[in-house]
Design a protein around this motif. Sequence first.
Motif: not given
Length: 335
Positions: A213-238
Amino acid sequence: MKSKITLKELSKLLNVSISTVSKALHDSPEISPKTAERVKELAKLHNYRPNPVAVNLKKSKTGTIGVVIPNISNSFFARVLSGMEAEAQKHEQQVITYISNESLDREKQICDMLTSGMVDGVLIAVSEETQKKQEYDHLFALLDYDIPVVIYDRINLGLPADKIGVDDEKSFYDATKFFKEKGLEKIGLASAIHHVGIGQLRIKGYEKGMQDLDSLYMATSTKPAELKRKIKELITSEKVEALLCTDFESSIMATRIAYEENIKVPEELKLIGYISKEVAEYLTPSISYIEQHPQELGSQAVEVLNNRLEGKYESGQFEEKIIATTMVHLESTGF
């Protein structure tokens, strides 16, 4: 008169790591014959011997094994310990449990205590900090004292020891393949443990599954706030169609974010997580999960240790067992 020398002093004289010296002295196949010969010659020249107190104590069995757990709040390790206790009882052994709290310093303290000869062998899941800093001298010290070590769960480490874990990489490859076979292409991954071995293996399985497949969609971080923001982007924007979560924290976080953003699971987002059965079944909706069979892992870790204690494995040859995981489908996959 030849002076005695320590493992650390040998490594300095040879300009190699302590781990290389220890592996050479234990006939590890990872060390070239030329290097092993150099190490052994210098060790003999300087009358190198392991700690005599520990050696004398090891001449008779204590009937006790030491277990090092990295995180007591994780129910996975509680279930692993249950399996260890049950198997140890079959061998009429007692279990002494230590908790490292994912701390390198605490893990060093524990290993230092265990070199006193108080246990016949050690079962250890290496702490996150130890893996991150890649400082393993305290583990080589156990081997230097002829204390058998079995590394469990977190096994992708370059240590000359018996190991037992689960098929982390294959589990996420299979989960990715499962979603693709259902016609999904926008498959994401969330991880709070991408920096440690088991997280890296799970990510590797996902990446292999997504190769065509063309793209990977990954949210990774050891910081809870940053991980939450990245997961939210995957779910809502991506707007990923499915999300694989490598650990308890990312699994719970993804479930919460979907609820907060009014995203229906599984209709609009499908989830699979590394989360315990006890939690997965009582969430709303219930979360499909990867079952790691922790009791079996614990039981087999003790079995491997006893095989080593009984001389069933050759010196310098190490056992590595992999337990197959099971994908358990509940409401969040919706198929």
